[in-house]
Design a protein around this motif. Structure first.
Motif, short mmCIF file in Angstrom:
data_model
loop_
_atom_site.label_atom_id
_atom_site.label_comp_id
_atom_site.label_asym_id
_atom_site.label_seq_id
_atom_site.Cartn_x
_atom_site.Cartn_y
_atom_site.Cartn_z
N MET A 280 9.95 7.55 4.93
CA MET A 280 9.54 6.19 4.62
C MET A 280 8.07 6.06 5.01
O MET A 280 7.68 6.39 6.12
CB MET A 280 10.40 5.20 5.40
N SER A 281 7.29 5.53 4.08
CA SER A 281 5.86 5.36 4.36
C SER A 281 5.64 4.17 5.28
O SER A 281 6.47 3.27 5.39
CB SER A 281 5.09 5.17 3.07
N ASN A 282 4.49 4.18 5.93
CA ASN A 282 4.12 3.09 6.83
C ASN A 282 4.03 1.77 6.06
O ASN A 282 4.48 0.73 6.55
CB ASN A 282 2.79 3.41 7.52
N ASP A 283 3.46 1.80 4.84
CA ASP A 283 3.35 0.59 4.03
C ASP A 283 4.73 0.03 3.67
O ASP A 283 4.94 -1.17 3.67
CB ASP A 283 2.55 0.86 2.76
N SER A 284 5.65 0.92 3.37
CA SER A 284 7.01 0.51 3.04
C SER A 284 7.69 -0.16 4.23
O SER A 284 8.37 -1.18 4.09
CB SER A 284 7.82 1.72 2.57
#
Length: 65
Positions: free
Chosen positions: A1-5
């Motif tokens: 999971m990306s930080n932005d997500s």
């Protein structure tokens, strides 16, 4: 999971929690108590809804979403 997500999910969860708190206050015929600029402030559910919507609109305008 990306930080932005992850950040997007946290923002949605906080928005949902705010809406739930407003609805609970409305159902209990109560005010919401918040901390603003170093002071305790009481808001009616209607005032809190207006502030929430204004803050969300401002955030969307800044991000273009």
């Amino acid at each position: 999971m990306s930080n932005d997500s992850l950040i997007a999910k946290v923002k949605l969860a906080l928005e949902d929690a705010g809406r739930q708190a407003i609805e609970r206050a409305r159902a209990a015929n109560s005010t919401l108590v918040i901390w603003r600029d170093g002071q305790i402030v009481e808001l009616t559910p209607e005032e809190a809804t207006r502030e929430l919507e204004a803050n969300l609109a401002a955030r969307r305008a800044q991000t273009g979403r």
